[in-house]
Design an enzyme around this catalytic site. Structure first.
Site, PDB file in Angstrom:
ATOM      1  N   GLY A   1     112.309 130.698  21.049  1.00  0.00           N
ATOM      2  CA  GLY A   1     112.637 130.370  19.690  1.00  0.00           C
ATOM      3  C   GLY A   1     111.536 130.443  19.078  1.00  0.00           C
ATOM      4  O   GLY A   1     110.349 129.654  18.968  1.00  0.00           O
TER       5      GLY A   1
ATOM      6  N   LYS B   1     108.618 121.834  -0.411  1.00  0.00           N
ATOM      7  CA  LYS B   1     107.358 121.015  -0.591  1.00  0.00           C
ATOM      8  C   LYS B   1     106.193 122.195  -0.669  1.00  0.00           C
ATOM      9  O   LYS B   1     106.507 123.359  -0.542  1.00  0.00           O
ATOM     10  CB  LYS B   1     107.152 120.093   0.720  1.00  0.00           C
ATOM     11  CG  LYS B   1     106.994 120.915   1.823  1.00  0.00           C
ATOM     12  CD  LYS B   1     106.804 120.064   3.260  1.00  0.00           C
ATOM     13  CE  LYS B   1     105.254 119.514   3.339  1.00  0.00           C
ATOM     14  NZ  LYS B   1     105.245 119.031   4.699  1.00  0.00           N
TER      15      LYS B   1
ATOM     16  N   GLU C   1     105.779 121.119   8.160  1.00  0.00           N
ATOM     17  CA  GLU C   1     105.615 122.507   7.628  1.00  0.00           C
ATOM     18  C   GLU C   1     104.251 122.035   6.549  1.00  0.00           C
ATOM     19  O   GLU C   1     104.169 121.282   5.868  1.00  0.00           O
ATOM     20  CB  GLU C   1     106.601 123.042   7.127  1.00  0.00           C
ATOM     21  CG  GLU C   1     107.602 123.377   8.323  1.00  0.00           C
ATOM     22  CD  GLU C   1     108.838 124.237   7.769  1.00  0.00           C
ATOM     23  OE1 GLU C   1     109.004 124.662   6.700  1.00  0.00           O
ATOM     24  OE2 GLU C   1     109.742 123.912   8.555  1.00  0.00           O
TER      25      GLU C   1
ATOM     26  N   ASP D   1     112.278 135.298  21.258  1.00  0.00           N
ATOM     27  CA  ASP D   1     113.365 135.370  20.480  1.00  0.00           C
ATOM     28  C   ASP D   1     114.219 136.575  20.521  1.00  0.00           C
ATOM     29  O   ASP D   1     114.098 137.585  20.902  1.00  0.00           O
ATOM     30  CB  ASP D   1     112.682 135.495  19.035  1.00  0.00           C
ATOM     31  CG  ASP D   1     113.573 134.493  18.106  1.00  0.00           C
ATOM     32  OD1 ASP D   1     113.399 133.406  17.602  1.00  0.00           O
ATOM     33  OD2 ASP D   1     114.710 135.003  17.653  1.00  0.00           O
TER      34      ASP D   1
ATOM     35  N   CYS E   1     114.617 119.273   8.317  1.00  0.00           N
ATOM     36  CA  CYS E   1     114.662 118.324   9.386  1.00  0.00           C
ATOM     37  C   CYS E   1     115.379 116.763   8.970  1.00  0.00           C
ATOM     38  O   CYS E   1     115.949 116.320   9.608  1.00  0.00           O
ATOM     39  CB  CYS E   1     113.415 118.019  10.054  1.00  0.00           C
ATOM     40  SG  CYS E   1     112.635 119.342  11.202  1.00  0.00           S
TER      41      CYS E   1
HETATM   42  P1  NAD Z   1     114.084 127.952  13.353  1.00  0.00           P
HETATM   43  O1  NAD Z   1     115.292 128.412  12.753  1.00  0.00           O
HETATM   44  O2  NAD Z   1     112.965 128.429  12.278  1.00  0.00           O
HETATM   45  O3  NAD Z   1     113.774 128.715  14.653  1.00  0.00           O
HETATM   46  C1  NAD Z   1     114.577 128.938  15.815  1.00  0.00           C
HETATM   47  C2  NAD Z   1     114.538 130.314  16.424  1.00  0.00           C
HETATM   48  O4  NAD Z   1     115.238 130.213  17.374  1.00  0.00           O
HETATM   49  C3  NAD Z   1     115.108 131.471  15.467  1.00  0.00           C
HETATM   50  O5  NAD Z   1     114.118 132.216  15.265  1.00  0.00           O
HETATM   51  C4  NAD Z   1     116.229 131.870  16.369  1.00  0.00           C
HETATM   52  O6  NAD Z   1     116.578 133.445  16.145  1.00  0.00           O
HETATM   53  C5  NAD Z   1     115.956 131.534  17.868  1.00  0.00           C
HETATM   54  N1  NAD Z   1     117.075 131.245  18.680  1.00  0.00           N
HETATM   55  C6  NAD Z   1     118.161 130.690  18.512  1.00  0.00           C
HETATM   56  N2  NAD Z   1     119.046 130.789  19.690  1.00  0.00           N
HETATM   57  C7  NAD Z   1     118.017 131.522  20.779  1.00  0.00           C
HETATM   58  C8  NAD Z   1     118.093 131.888  21.826  1.00  0.00           C
HETATM   59  N3  NAD Z   1     119.228 131.556  22.544  1.00  0.00           N
HETATM   60  N4  NAD Z   1     117.192 132.604  22.504  1.00  0.00           N
HETATM   61  C9  NAD Z   1     116.446 133.133  21.755  1.00  0.00           C
HETATM   62  N5  NAD Z   1     115.844 132.745  20.663  1.00  0.00           N
HETATM   63  C10 NAD Z   1     116.866 131.926  20.037  1.00  0.00           C
HETATM   64  O7  NAD Z   1     113.880 126.550  13.548  1.00  0.00           O
HETATM   65  P2  NAD Z   1     112.772 125.782  13.737  1.00  0.00           P
HETATM   66  O8  NAD Z   1     112.501 124.941  12.143  1.00  0.00           O
HETATM   67  O9  NAD Z   1     111.511 126.140  14.374  1.00  0.00           O
HETATM   68  O10 NAD Z   1     113.223 124.475  14.537  1.00  0.00           O
HETATM   69  C11 NAD Z   1     113.522 124.276  15.999  1.00  0.00           C
HETATM   70  C12 NAD Z   1     113.828 123.132  16.525  1.00  0.00           C
HETATM   71  O11 NAD Z   1     112.641 122.397  16.113  1.00  0.00           O
HETATM   72  C13 NAD Z   1     114.803 122.130  15.657  1.00  0.00           C
HETATM   73  O12 NAD Z   1     115.598 121.519  16.629  1.00  0.00           O
HETATM   74  C14 NAD Z   1     114.217 121.357  14.678  1.00  0.00           C
HETATM   75  O13 NAD Z   1     114.976 120.355  14.307  1.00  0.00           O
HETATM   76  C15 NAD Z   1     113.060 120.998  15.324  1.00  0.00           C
HETATM   77  N6  NAD Z   1     111.827 120.793  14.469  1.00  0.00           N
HETATM   78  C16 NAD Z   1     111.600 121.511  13.541  1.00  0.00           C
HETATM   79  C17 NAD Z   1     110.310 121.291  12.722  1.00  0.00           C
HETATM   80  C18 NAD Z   1     110.039 122.127  11.326  1.00  0.00           C
HETATM   81  O14 NAD Z   1     109.274 121.798  10.643  1.00  0.00           O
HETATM   82  N7  NAD Z   1     110.594 123.112  11.478  1.00  0.00           N
HETATM   83  C19 NAD Z   1     109.554 120.185  13.246  1.00  0.00           C
HETATM   84  C20 NAD Z   1     109.737 119.520  14.241  1.00  0.00           C
HETATM   85  C21 NAD Z   1     110.936 119.780  14.934  1.00  0.00           C
HETATM   86  C1  UDX Z   2     109.046 116.408   8.457  1.00  0.00           C
HETATM   87  C2  UDX Z   2     108.285 115.172   9.273  1.00  0.00           C
HETATM   88  O1  UDX Z   2     107.127 115.002   8.345  1.00  0.00           O
HETATM   89  C3  UDX Z   2     107.691 115.802  10.516  1.00  0.00           C
HETATM   90  O2  UDX Z   2     106.977 114.825  11.213  1.00  0.00           O
HETATM   91  C4  UDX Z   2     108.830 116.382  11.497  1.00  0.00           C
HETATM   92  O3  UDX Z   2     108.334 117.049  12.699  1.00  0.00           O
HETATM   93  C5  UDX Z   2     109.575 117.514  10.709  1.00  0.00           C
HETATM   94  O4  UDX Z   2     110.028 116.852   9.589  1.00  0.00           O
HETATM   95  P1  UDX Z   2     108.518 118.280   6.822  1.00  0.00           P
HETATM   96  O5  UDX Z   2     110.098 118.317   6.612  1.00  0.00           O
HETATM   97  O6  UDX Z   2     108.018 119.726   7.409  1.00  0.00           O
HETATM   98  O7  UDX Z   2     108.452 117.363   8.187  1.00  0.00           O
HETATM   99  O8  UDX Z   2     107.782 117.795   5.638  1.00  0.00           O
HETATM  100  P2  UDX Z   2     107.413 116.230   5.033  1.00  0.00           P
HETATM  101  O9  UDX Z   2     106.128 116.346   4.659  1.00  0.00           O
HETATM  102  O10 UDX Z   2     107.770 115.267   5.967  1.00  0.00           O
HETATM  103  O11 UDX Z   2     108.329 116.269   3.899  1.00  0.00           O
HETATM  104  C6  UDX Z   2     109.628 116.306   3.845  1.00  0.00           C
HETATM  105  C7  UDX Z   2     110.303 116.203   2.412  1.00  0.00           C
HETATM  106  O12 UDX Z   2     110.148 114.919   2.035  1.00  0.00           O
HETATM  107  C8  UDX Z   2     109.651 117.153   1.363  1.00  0.00           C
HETATM  108  O13 UDX Z   2     110.716 117.571   0.569  1.00  0.00           O
HETATM  109  C9  UDX Z   2     108.418 116.463   0.599  1.00  0.00           C
HETATM  110  O14 UDX Z   2     108.403 117.004  -0.388  1.00  0.00           O
HETATM  111  C10 UDX Z   2     109.523 115.016   0.834  1.00  0.00           C
HETATM  112  N1  UDX Z   2     108.505 113.811   0.514  1.00  0.00           N
HETATM  113  C11 UDX Z   2     107.468 113.536   1.420  1.00  0.00           C
HETATM  114  C12 UDX Z   2     108.445 113.075  -0.518  1.00  0.00           C
HETATM  115  O15 UDX Z   2     109.426 113.327  -1.283  1.00  0.00           O
HETATM  116  N2  UDX Z   2     107.630 112.075  -0.975  1.00  0.00           N
HETATM  117  C13 UDX Z   2     106.688 111.661   0.281  1.00  0.00           C
HETATM  118  O16 UDX Z   2     105.981 110.783   0.114  1.00  0.00           O
HETATM  119  C14 UDX Z   2     106.560 112.426   1.278  1.00  0.00           C
END
Ligand code: NAD
Ligand code: UDX
Length: 473
Positions: free
Chosen positions: A11, A344, A170, A36, A281
């Site tokens: 992924g 954000k 992010e 991926d 998330c």
């Molecule tokens: P994303 O959609 O950006 O990326 C996931 C990737 O996995 C995609 O590119 C997709 O093509 C690939 N994929 C799916 N099935 C596959 C397979 N079988 N083989 C190879 N590739 C495959 O998702 P993300 O935002 O990176 O989130 C991934 C996980 O991490 C989720 O469970 C999410 O909840 C968690 N997470 C996300 C964040 C965040 O800030 N985005 C933070 C913490 C945890």
């Molecule tokens: C969140 C968690 O912070 C992170 O630890 C987890 O791994 C993934 O989910 P993210 O969604 O990337 O991260 O951003 P975050 O900064 O938490 O903000 C999430 C949303 O809440 C955004 O829309 C942001 O603007 C909003 N936010 C954040 C508020 O409205 N008020 C705040 O005080 C903080």
């Protein structure tokens, strides 16, 4: 297990890409491959135009990927199966979005991608392998994985499952990965489970202080990720609920958050009132937790967490209603300038952005909506509005995109700030110029509390902010 030589991240998304890159940077002797199914995504990771906008990420990727200053140990590839075969450790970082159909639709996570990755590892691995859940998954997912691995895995191949949830946010992913508050590793409490946890801890140990690496049982680790996101989202819904009381009483939510946050038991972070939280998330994970409670026959617990999401939805529609009533009850034909579309600042990600709901409501009121965001593309905005139920002909008819805040605001009746990009603060945007090119009266609705309302009022604007009522002395 001997020394770790090869690691695979399945992924190449917001988590897999940056996590793989930082692990590679910090462990130059380990071959790190991020795989991926999407060829375009992998091609972008192999270029200088990375598929995600994340400050500071490109130099990290380049150092480990481009073999200019040191031997290459970071690879991006679509060869999922071949890479799994070589790996000592496989991190599953695939998406686990909310289900859109079937049982639990709108609440339960869709585990199809996660299960498919598990099955692929089971089918391909020829040697003992540690599998790491990095995706956010329901508690007890490891038990399901164990069954699949036992049923499909090749004879003589042992799998150890670890939970190692990702806490990066992010926009600050690189800093979060370089200096994490904690690394959480959950394992079975067996000798082989504990040994696997040590192997993973050693990889992190190349840059994370030992005291920041926390080892727990595997179920605690799985649940701790959902708990952390639920608690963070709950804080935002709490301050947003208070913001409504402030607007109705003359209190100011900024002063409330500051006064409450000085209590060290409460703390000041994640108390910024807003038009509503977005991102891939919070909503998904709170709903995941709530659905889990429902299936565990804990309806009161399910309802408690559900209310965090309900307040967030209400906050978004409350904001739009305030815009409509302030603009004399009708938006028909009025141009509304929207500043910011990402969920954000410092990310181009638009998943669950509050801007989507607000813009949809503005379209329904037949406003002419012009959107400016420094990073989000027109195609991305169109796609979001399309998948979120707007008719494309309405989007074409009512929505336009501007390349700068001035074209966006020109001839508009109101500017609405929906993302807290730094450039929207008074220092970067020339609000005097914006005032000159707007219709009268010129309104600003600040859904992020980033503008200096007093200064704008002195320039002649009518200003409405989240968490501050205007009719109180
Ligand atoms: P994303 O959609 O950006 O990326 C996931 C990737 O996995 C995609 O590119 C997709 O093509 C690939 N994929 C799916 N099935 C596959 C397979 N079988 N083989 C190879 N590739 C495959 O998702 P993300 O935002 O990176 O989130 C991934 C996980 O991490 C989720 O469970 C999410 O909840 C968690 N997470 C996300 C964040 C965040 O800030 N985005 C933070 C913490 C945890
Ligand atoms: C969140 C968690 O912070 C992170 O630890 C987890 O791994 C993934 O989910 P993210 O969604 O990337 O991260 O951003 P975050 O900064 O938490 O903000 C999430 C949303 O809440 C955004 O829309 C942001 O603007 C909003 N936010 C954040 C508020 O409205 N008020 C705040 O005080 C903080």
């Amino acid at each position: 297990m001997g020394p770790v030589k090869s690691v695979c991240f399945i992924g190449a998304g917001f988590v897999g890409g940056p996590s793989g890159a930082v692990l590679a940077l910090k462990n130059p002797d380990v071959e790190v491959s991020v795989v991926d199914l999407s060829e375009t995504r992998i091609a972008a990771w192999n270029s200088d135009a990375l598929p995600i906008y994340e400050p500071g990420l490109l130099p990290v990727v380049k150092e480990a990927r481009d073999a200019e200053v040191r031997p290459q140990n970071l690879f991006f590839t679509t060869d999922v199966r071949g890479t799994i075969k070589r790996a000592d450790i496989v991190f599953i970082c695939v998406n686990t979005p909310t289900k859109t159909a079937g049982i639990g639709a709108g609440k339960a996570p869709n585990m199809a991608y996660f299960e498919s990755a598990t099955r692929m590892i089971a089918a391909e691995a020829d040697k003992d392998t540690i599998i790491v859940e990095k995706s956010t998954v329901p508690c007890r997912t490891a038990a399901n994985m164990r069954e699949i691995l036992h049923a499909i895995g090749k004879p003589g191949v042992n799998f150890e499952i670890l939970s190692n949830p990702e806490f990066l946010a992010e926009g600050t992913a690189v800093a979060d990965l370089m200096r994490p508050d904690r690394i959480l590793i959950g394992s079975m409490q067996t000798p082989s489970g504990l040994e696997a946890a040590d192997v993973l801890a050693n990889l992190y140990g190349s840059w994370v202080p030992k005291e920041n690496i926390l080892k727990t049982n595997i179920w605690s680790s799985e649940l701790a990720k959902l708990a952390a996101n639920a608690l963070l989202a709950q804080r935002i819904s709490s301050i947003n609920a208070l913001s409504a009381i402030c607007e109705a009483t003359g209190a100011d939510v900024g002063e409330i958050a500051y006064a409450a946050g000085l209590d060290t038991r409460i703390g000041s972070r994640m108390l910024q009132a807003s038009v509503g939280f977005g991102g891939s998330c919070f909503r998904k994970d709170v709903l995941n937790l709530s659905y889990m409670a429902e299936t565990l026959h804990l309806p009161e617990v399910a309802a408690y967490w559900q209310s965090v999401v309900a307040i967030n939805e209400w906050q978004k529609s409350r904001f739009t209603k305030r815009i409509i009533s302030t603009l004399y009850g009708t938006l028909t034909g009025k141009k509304i300038a929207v500043y910011g579309f990402s969920y954000k600042k410092n990310t181009a990600d638009t998943r669950e952005s509050a801007a989507i709901s607000v813009v949809k409501d503005l379209i329904a009121e037949q406003a002419r909506v012009c959107i400016y965001d420094p990073q989000v593309t027109k195609a991305q905005i169109w796609e979001e509005l399309d998948i979120n139920g707007c008719h494309l002909e309405d989007v074409e008819k009512y929505v336009s995109i501007a390349q700068n805040p001035y074209d966006c605001a020109s001839d508009s009746h109101a500017v609405i700030v929906l993302t807290e990009w730094d450039e929207f603060s008074n220092k970067d945007v020339d609000w005097e110029q914006i005032f000159d090119i707007m219709e009268r009266p010129a309104f600003v609705f600040d859904g992020r509390r980033v503008i200096d309302a007093g200064k704008l009022q002195r320039l002649g604007f009518r200003v409405e902010c989240i968490g501050r009522g205007n009719s109180f002395q």
